[in-house]
Design a protein around this motif. Structure first.
Motif, PDB file in Angstrom:
ATOM      1  N   ILE A  14      40.830   3.694 -15.800  1.00  0.00           N
ATOM      2  CA  ILE A  14      40.000   2.369 -15.698  1.00  0.00           C
ATOM      3  C   ILE A  14      38.710   2.608 -16.097  1.00  0.00           C
ATOM      4  O   ILE A  14      38.338   1.698 -17.141  1.00  0.00           O
ATOM      5  N   THR A  15      37.889   3.537 -15.659  1.00  0.00           N
ATOM      6  CA  THR A  15      36.612   3.622 -16.086  1.00  0.00           C
ATOM      7  C   THR A  15      36.312   4.074 -17.771  1.00  0.00           C
ATOM      8  O   THR A  15      35.607   3.159 -18.179  1.00  0.00           O
ATOM      9  N   MET A  16      36.943   4.837 -18.168  1.00  0.00           N
ATOM     10  CA  MET A  16      37.002   5.008 -19.662  1.00  0.00           C
ATOM     11  C   MET A  16      37.355   3.733 -20.424  1.00  0.00           C
ATOM     12  O   MET A  16      36.978   3.539 -21.453  1.00  0.00           O
ATOM     13  N   ALA A  17      38.414   3.209 -20.105  1.00  0.00           N
ATOM     14  CA  ALA A  17      38.899   1.771 -20.901  1.00  0.00           C
ATOM     15  C   ALA A  17      38.058   0.995 -20.552  1.00  0.00           C
ATOM     16  O   ALA A  17      37.850  -0.008 -21.594  1.00  0.00           O
ATOM     17  N   MET A  18      37.272   0.608 -19.388  1.00  0.00           N
ATOM     18  CA  MET A  18      36.375  -0.297 -19.288  1.00  0.00           C
ATOM     19  C   MET A  18      35.303  -0.148 -20.214  1.00  0.00           C
ATOM     20  O   MET A  18      34.549  -1.073 -20.507  1.00  0.00           O
ATOM     21  N   GLY A  19      34.890   1.148 -20.447  1.00  0.00           N
ATOM     22  CA  GLY A  19      33.783   1.421 -21.371  1.00  0.00           C
ATOM     23  C   GLY A  19      34.161   1.358 -22.991  1.00  0.00           C
ATOM     24  O   GLY A  19      33.128   1.617 -23.528  1.00  0.00           O
TER      25      GLY A  19
ATOM     26  N   ARG B 185      37.469  -2.992  -4.892  1.00  0.00           N
ATOM     27  CA  ARG B 185      36.461  -1.720  -4.764  1.00  0.00           C
ATOM     28  C   ARG B 185      35.556  -1.781  -5.867  1.00  0.00           C
ATOM     29  O   ARG B 185      34.594  -0.852  -6.039  1.00  0.00           O
ATOM     30  N   CYS B 186      35.532  -2.756  -6.689  1.00  0.00           N
ATOM     31  CA  CYS B 186      34.479  -2.720  -7.826  1.00  0.00           C
ATOM     32  C   CYS B 186      33.241  -3.651  -7.191  1.00  0.00           C
ATOM     33  O   CYS B 186      33.431  -4.746  -7.106  1.00  0.00           O
ATOM     34  N   PRO B 187      32.162  -2.825  -7.027  1.00  0.00           N
ATOM     35  CA  PRO B 187      30.911  -3.497  -6.431  1.00  0.00           C
ATOM     36  C   PRO B 187      30.384  -4.494  -7.204  1.00  0.00           C
ATOM     37  O   PRO B 187      29.660  -5.468  -6.848  1.00  0.00           O
ATOM     38  N   TYR B 188      30.633  -4.668  -8.439  1.00  0.00           N
ATOM     39  CA  TYR B 188      30.142  -5.478  -9.551  1.00  0.00           C
ATOM     40  C   TYR B 188      31.136  -6.856  -9.820  1.00  0.00           C
ATOM     41  O   TYR B 188      30.760  -7.653 -10.503  1.00  0.00           O
ATOM     42  N   GLU B 189      32.170  -6.766  -8.952  1.00  0.00           N
ATOM     43  CA  GLU B 189      33.248  -7.689  -8.868  1.00  0.00           C
ATOM     44  C   GLU B 189      33.690  -8.213 -10.368  1.00  0.00           C
ATOM     45  O   GLU B 189      33.908  -9.123 -10.810  1.00  0.00           O
TER      46      GLU B 189
ATOM     47  N   PHE C 135      29.774  -5.887 -17.885  1.00  0.00           N
ATOM     48  CA  PHE C 135      30.069  -4.284 -18.263  1.00  0.00           C
ATOM     49  C   PHE C 135      30.145  -3.544 -17.190  1.00  0.00           C
ATOM     50  O   PHE C 135      29.649  -3.718 -16.122  1.00  0.00           O
ATOM     51  N   CYS C 136      30.791  -2.574 -17.590  1.00  0.00           N
ATOM     52  CA  CYS C 136      31.200  -1.562 -16.454  1.00  0.00           C
ATOM     53  C   CYS C 136      30.111  -0.362 -16.131  1.00  0.00           C
ATOM     54  O   CYS C 136      29.596   0.272 -17.368  1.00  0.00           O
ATOM     55  N   ARG C 137      29.579  -0.306 -15.029  1.00  0.00           N
ATOM     56  CA  ARG C 137      28.657   0.765 -14.948  1.00  0.00           C
ATOM     57  C   ARG C 137      28.979   2.005 -14.651  1.00  0.00           C
ATOM     58  O   ARG C 137      28.369   2.995 -14.181  1.00  0.00           O
ATOM     59  N   ARG C 138      30.554   2.344 -14.721  1.00  0.00           N
ATOM     60  CA  ARG C 138      30.923   3.624 -14.895  1.00  0.00           C
ATOM     61  C   ARG C 138      30.813   4.481 -13.245  1.00  0.00           C
ATOM     62  O   ARG C 138      30.550   5.525 -13.406  1.00  0.00           O
ATOM     63  N   CYS C 139      30.911   3.520 -12.295  1.00  0.00           N
ATOM     64  CA  CYS C 139      30.575   4.198 -10.966  1.00  0.00           C
ATOM     65  C   CYS C 139      31.801   4.879 -10.490  1.00  0.00           C
ATOM     66  O   CYS C 139      31.860   5.428  -9.386  1.00  0.00           O
ATOM     67  N   GLU C 140      33.176   4.395 -11.085  1.00  0.00           N
ATOM     68  CA  GLU C 140      34.265   5.225 -10.561  1.00  0.00           C
ATOM     69  C   GLU C 140      34.688   4.665  -9.183  1.00  0.00           C
ATOM     70  O   GLU C 140      35.882   5.241  -8.634  1.00  0.00           O
ATOM     71  N   TYR C 141      34.229   3.746  -8.620  1.00  0.00           N
ATOM     72  CA  TYR C 141      34.582   3.342  -7.065  1.00  0.00           C
ATOM     73  C   TYR C 141      35.943   2.563  -7.237  1.00  0.00           C
ATOM     74  O   TYR C 141      36.772   2.393  -6.397  1.00  0.00           O
ATOM     75  N   CYS C 142      36.323   1.961  -8.481  1.00  0.00           N
ATOM     76  CA  CYS C 142      37.725   1.318  -8.542  1.00  0.00           C
ATOM     77  C   CYS C 142      39.008   2.481  -8.729  1.00  0.00           C
ATOM     78  O   CYS C 142      40.215   1.788  -8.590  1.00  0.00           O
ATOM     79  N   GLN C 143      38.579   3.629  -8.841  1.00  0.00           N
ATOM     80  CA  GLN C 143      39.522   4.525  -9.079  1.00  0.00           C
ATOM     81  C   GLN C 143      40.162   5.166  -7.653  1.00  0.00           C
ATOM     82  O   GLN C 143      39.345   5.163  -6.639  1.00  0.00           O
TER      83      GLN C 143
ATOM     84  N   PRO D 162      36.325  -8.415 -13.240  1.00  0.00           N
ATOM     85  CA  PRO D 162      37.964  -8.906 -13.303  1.00  0.00           C
ATOM     86  C   PRO D 162      38.562  -7.926 -14.187  1.00  0.00           C
ATOM     87  O   PRO D 162      38.914  -7.932 -15.305  1.00  0.00           O
ATOM     88  N   ILE D 163      38.746  -6.669 -13.513  1.00  0.00           N
ATOM     89  CA  ILE D 163      39.192  -5.310 -14.278  1.00  0.00           C
ATOM     90  C   ILE D 163      40.437  -5.629 -15.167  1.00  0.00           C
ATOM     91  O   ILE D 163      40.487  -5.342 -16.337  1.00  0.00           O
ATOM     92  N   PRO D 164      41.610  -6.361 -14.686  1.00  0.00           N
ATOM     93  CA  PRO D 164      42.658  -6.235 -15.419  1.00  0.00           C
ATOM     94  C   PRO D 164      42.739  -7.030 -16.666  1.00  0.00           C
ATOM     95  O   PRO D 164      42.872  -6.868 -17.661  1.00  0.00           O
TER      96      PRO D 164
HETATM   97  S1  SF4 Z   1      33.995   0.116  -9.984  1.00  0.00           S
HETATM   98 FE1  SF4 Z   1      33.684  -1.782 -11.373  1.00  0.00          FE
HETATM   99  S2  SF4 Z   1      31.691  -0.957 -12.471  1.00  0.00           S
HETATM  100 FE2  SF4 Z   1      32.513   0.856 -11.509  1.00  0.00          FE
HETATM  101  S3  SF4 Z   1      33.732   2.099 -12.811  1.00  0.00           S
HETATM  102 FE3  SF4 Z   1      35.151   0.585 -11.870  1.00  0.00          FE
HETATM  103  S4  SF4 Z   1      35.311  -1.430 -13.031  1.00  0.00           S
HETATM  104 FE4  SF4 Z   1      33.511  -0.034 -13.702  1.00  0.00          FE
END
Ligand code: SF4
Ligand code: SF4
Length: 346
Positions: free
Chosen positions: A274-279, A315-319, A258-266, A321-323
């Motif tokens: 990304i963040t909103m769609a991941m949630g 960029r995702c610290p939680y690794e 699950f996505c922690r909404r940290c936004e580092y991927c943006q 698989p975003i796509p």
């Molecule tokens: S970096 Fe990873 S955990 Fe953080 S918002 Fe993006 S997908 Fe979610």
């Protein structure tokens, strides 16, 4: 509010800290009220960052004249010495102080960041000089990557480590916390609500209070929220069987991916939100598909713009698989959009 040692820094802080991201969204007067309420209720540790918009300025204003009653922690994302000097100068000016108690290198998750920090002319040189000049009392570090956080602790360069910790993301409690304790480091826990997915504050804090010496730093944006969270600390901690079942329910619902909404991927170069769609699945689970459609609709409509370029992945610290997750959330969204099929006649 009980006051406890921050590792072996010699600093004494409240067993609950104040995370200063949410005050960005408040007016200066509202932020002032929330900060002073927290101070009145016994919170003495305030954690901000150069990156948190006007948060440092609001803290500086709130505690002018009573600076000696609070412990100020801030952070820099800069990896070079010159950048750290600029950031620290700005932080001192905005916080209206001649020193910060804890200066943290912010979000050190990638090996490349650590290499830059420790290279000649890197951030560490300037941070150490700031300690020698008395502008910084102690150095700390923050990370979202568990292996990197352990490595940072084992360098023996820092007085504190700040890492996510809550009953869903509890991976830090064994090796990381143990390594930090062995060295007398202070342990700060970011994301006590797992980035907003835990909506039962009582359960969240009854879990956290089972880990003495780990200081949570939740964000606050109302005086009511300050009063509520502080009230959890007014009484002895009892974590009931019902609490444990509730934690298991959350874990089962969210799983590991699950996505922690940290936004580092943006940002996404192709405009995927990304963040909103991941949630999306979390919003559906909490509020139902109808609300999720309104809340996340624009983000879900941006998902087809993903070309799977992979830029967001490191960029995702939680690794995550975003796509792949975006694709699967989009499929769920389309299923939720589809009108219910009519029962066949006859
Ligand atoms: S970096 Fe990873 S955990 Fe953080 S918002 Fe993006 S997908 Fe979610
Ligand atoms: S993989 Fe998709 S979401 Fe990630 S940066 Fe590339 S286009 Fe954007």
């Amino acid at each position: 509010m009980q006051q406890v040692p921050l590792g072996s820094t010699g600093l004494t802080v409240s067993e609950l800290g104040f995370g200063a991201i949410p005050i960005i969204h408040l007016t200066p007067d509202a932020a002032h009220r929330v900060l002073r309420r927290a101070h009145d209720r016994g919170i003495t540790l305030y954690d901000t960052a150069n990156a948190y918009a006007d948060s440092e300025e609001k803290i500086g204003r709130a505690f002018e004249g009573i600076r000696h009653e609070v412990v100020l922690a801030t952070k820099t994302l800069r990896r070079d010495a010159k950048g750290v000097e600029e950031h620290l100068g700005r932080s001192l000016r905005l916080l209206r102080t001649d020193h910060v108690d804890l200066y943290q290198l912010h979000q050190v998750a990638q090996e490349s960041a650590w290499e830059a920090i420790t290279a000649p002319g890197g951030a560490l040189e300037a941070a150490v000089r700031a300690v020698e000049r008395g502008q910084v009392r102690h150095l700390g570090v923050t990370s979202h990557s568990l292996p990197m956080a352990v490595k940072l602790v084992e360098t023996d360069l820092f007085a504190t480590i700040q890492f996510p910790f809550n009953f869903i993301e509890d991976g830090a409690k064994d090796r990381l916390h143990a390594a930090a304790r062995e060295r007398g480091m202070g342990i700060l826990a970011m994301k006590p609500f797992a980035g907003g997915v835990i909506d039962d504050a009582g359960v969240a804090f009854r879990f956290l209070r089972q880990h003495p010496g780990v200081i949570p730093i939740p964000g606050f944006d109302t005086v009511e929220r300050v009063d509520q969270v502080v009230s959890f600390y007014d009484r002895p901690n009892v974590c009931t069987d019902g609490d444990l079942r509730r934690m298991d329910d959350y874990r089962a619902e969210l799983g590991k991916r699950f996505c922690r909404r940290c936004e580092y991927c943006q940002p996404c170069p192709n405009g995927v939100m990304i963040t909103m769609a991941m949630g999306y699945p979390v919003v559906v689970a909490r509020m139902g598909p109808a609300v999720a459609r309104t809340f996340c609709g624009a983000a879900m409509e941006s998902v087809p713009q993903c070309t799977e370029c992979g830029e967001c992945l490191p960029r995702c610290p939680y690794e995550l698989p975003i796509p792949e997750m975006l694709r699967s959330h989009r499929e769920a969204y389309l299923r939720d959009l589809a009108p219910p099929s009519m029962p066949a006649e006859g």
